[in-house]
Structure formats: structure tokens, C-alpha cells
Design a protein around this motif. Structure first.
Motif, short mmCIF file in Angstrom:
data_model
loop_
_atom_site.label_atom_id
_atom_site.label_comp_id
_atom_site.label_asym_id
_atom_site.label_seq_id
_atom_site.Cartn_x
_atom_site.Cartn_y
_atom_site.Cartn_z
N ARG A 7 -65.57 104.50 88.95
CA ARG A 7 -66.52 103.54 88.15
C ARG A 7 -67.91 104.10 87.99
NH1 ARG A 7 -67.32 100.18 92.84
NH2 ARG A 7 -65.86 98.67 92.35
N CYS A 8 -67.97 103.37 87.22
CA CYS A 8 -69.52 104.37 86.00
C CYS A 8 -70.90 104.01 86.80
CB CYS A 8 -69.69 104.05 84.84
SG CYS A 8 -70.88 104.06 83.53
N ARG A 9 -71.30 104.77 87.34
CA ARG A 9 -72.70 103.84 87.95
C ARG A 9 -73.28 103.14 86.54
NH1 ARG A 9 -74.71 107.59 92.06
NH2 ARG A 9 -72.51 108.54 93.23
N PRO A 10 -73.78 103.94 85.97
CA PRO A 10 -75.36 103.00 84.75
C PRO A 10 -74.33 101.95 83.96
CG PRO A 10 -74.97 105.66 84.09
CD PRO A 10 -73.66 104.56 85.35
N CYS A 11 -73.22 101.67 83.86
CA CYS A 11 -72.39 100.39 83.08
C CYS A 11 -72.10 99.19 83.75
CB CYS A 11 -72.09 100.08 81.76
SG CYS A 11 -70.41 101.48 81.99
N GLY A 12 -71.48 100.36 85.30
CA GLY A 12 -70.37 99.15 86.56
C GLY A 12 -69.42 99.42 86.04
N ALA A 26 -63.11 117.23 89.03
CA ALA A 26 -63.67 117.04 88.03
C ALA A 26 -64.73 116.04 87.63
CB ALA A 26 -63.09 117.57 87.23
N PRO A 27 -65.83 116.40 87.34
CA PRO A 27 -66.62 115.47 86.54
C PRO A 27 -65.66 114.97 85.31
CG PRO A 27 -67.53 117.16 86.15
CD PRO A 27 -66.49 117.85 86.62
N ALA A 28 -65.88 112.67 85.42
CA ALA A 28 -65.40 111.68 84.35
C ALA A 28 -66.57 111.17 83.66
CB ALA A 28 -64.41 110.89 85.21
N SER A 29 -65.97 111.40 82.93
CA SER A 29 -66.98 110.33 81.78
C SER A 29 -67.07 108.81 81.85
CB SER A 29 -67.12 110.99 80.57
OG SER A 29 -67.74 112.09 80.54
N CYS A 30 -67.37 107.92 81.65
CA CYS A 30 -66.73 106.56 81.45
C CYS A 30 -66.28 106.26 79.85
CB CYS A 30 -67.85 105.88 81.76
SG CYS A 30 -69.20 104.80 80.64
N ASP A 36 -72.76 109.66 84.77
CA ASP A 36 -72.76 109.33 86.32
C ASP A 36 -71.71 108.60 86.61
OD1 ASP A 36 -73.58 109.29 88.10
OD2 ASP A 36 -75.75 107.69 88.48
N THR A 37 -70.32 108.89 86.95
CA THR A 37 -69.77 108.37 87.55
C THR A 37 -68.96 108.59 89.09
OG1 THR A 37 -67.91 110.03 86.43
CG2 THR A 37 -68.61 107.86 84.96
N VAL A 38 -68.33 108.23 90.01
CA VAL A 38 -68.08 107.62 90.74
C VAL A 38 -66.52 107.68 91.19
CG1 VAL A 38 -68.79 105.76 92.00
CG2 VAL A 38 -68.36 107.71 92.99
N LYS A 39 -65.53 108.87 91.82
CA LYS A 39 -64.34 108.93 91.76
C LYS A 39 -63.94 107.85 93.17
CE LYS A 39 -61.64 112.09 93.64
NZ LYS A 39 -60.87 112.76 93.84
N LEU A 40 -63.25 106.44 92.55
CA LEU A 40 -62.98 105.35 93.96
C LEU A 40 -61.86 105.85 94.51
CD1 LEU A 40 -63.67 102.10 91.96
CD2 LEU A 40 -64.88 104.02 93.26
N LEU A 41 -61.42 105.72 95.80
CA LEU A 41 -60.88 105.69 96.96
C LEU A 41 -59.24 104.74 95.90
CD1 LEU A 41 -62.03 106.03 100.16
CD2 LEU A 41 -61.09 107.52 98.56
N SER A 42 -58.71 104.98 96.25
CA SER A 42 -57.21 104.32 96.17
C SER A 42 -56.60 103.46 97.36
CB SER A 42 -56.28 104.71 95.22
OG SER A 42 -57.04 105.18 94.03
#
Length: 75
Positions: A7-12, A26-30, A36-42
């Protein structure tokens, strides 16, 4: 190859990426280019039932033995 959800924090925006497990942290771009993204728990969804039509029921577990207190190691 595993799919990871972010999930991208700036745009959701919520998005998925397929990447090797070695790159899971590793970091991921939206898709919009934000960093500024966060990996979600699946969660894993499993369909079906334990006993379908015509299936025999499982036998009850036997008592005694196994485990610390059932095995007599507690004294």
C-alpha cells in the motif's frame, strides 16, 4: 513466484508485485511513482470442507502418550 501486496502511503493505492522471496523486503514503488510504501500482511484462503459428500469421518485421536505430561517426563 510469490506475490506480495503493498500500500502506498501518499496516495493510498494498493498494488501487488511478483518477486522472489529473497527480494520480499526490498523497497517497492507504487504505480504512481511514490516511494513511501508498506508491505501488507497476506492471508491464505482455503476453500472446501473437511468432510464432503461420501467422505468418511476421521477417527478420534487416541489418548495417552506423547507430549511432556502425557509421556511421563513431568515426574
Amino acid at each position: 513466484m510469490p506475490r506480495y501486496e503493498y500500500r502506498c502511503r501518499p496516495c493510498g493505492t494498493t498494488f501487488e508485485l511478483s518477486r522472489p522471496m529473497a527480494e520480499s523486503a526490498a523497497p517497492a514503488s507504487c504505480p504512481e511513482g511514490h516511494e513511501d510504501t508498506v508491505k501488507l500482511l497476506s492471508t491464505v484462503a482455503v476453500g472446501g470442507s473437511a468432510a464432503g459428500p461420501g467422505a468418511a469421518s476421521a477417527p478420534a485421536p487416541a489418548s495417552g502418550g506423547g507430549g511432556c505430561c502425557g509421556g511421563g517426563c513431568c515426574g
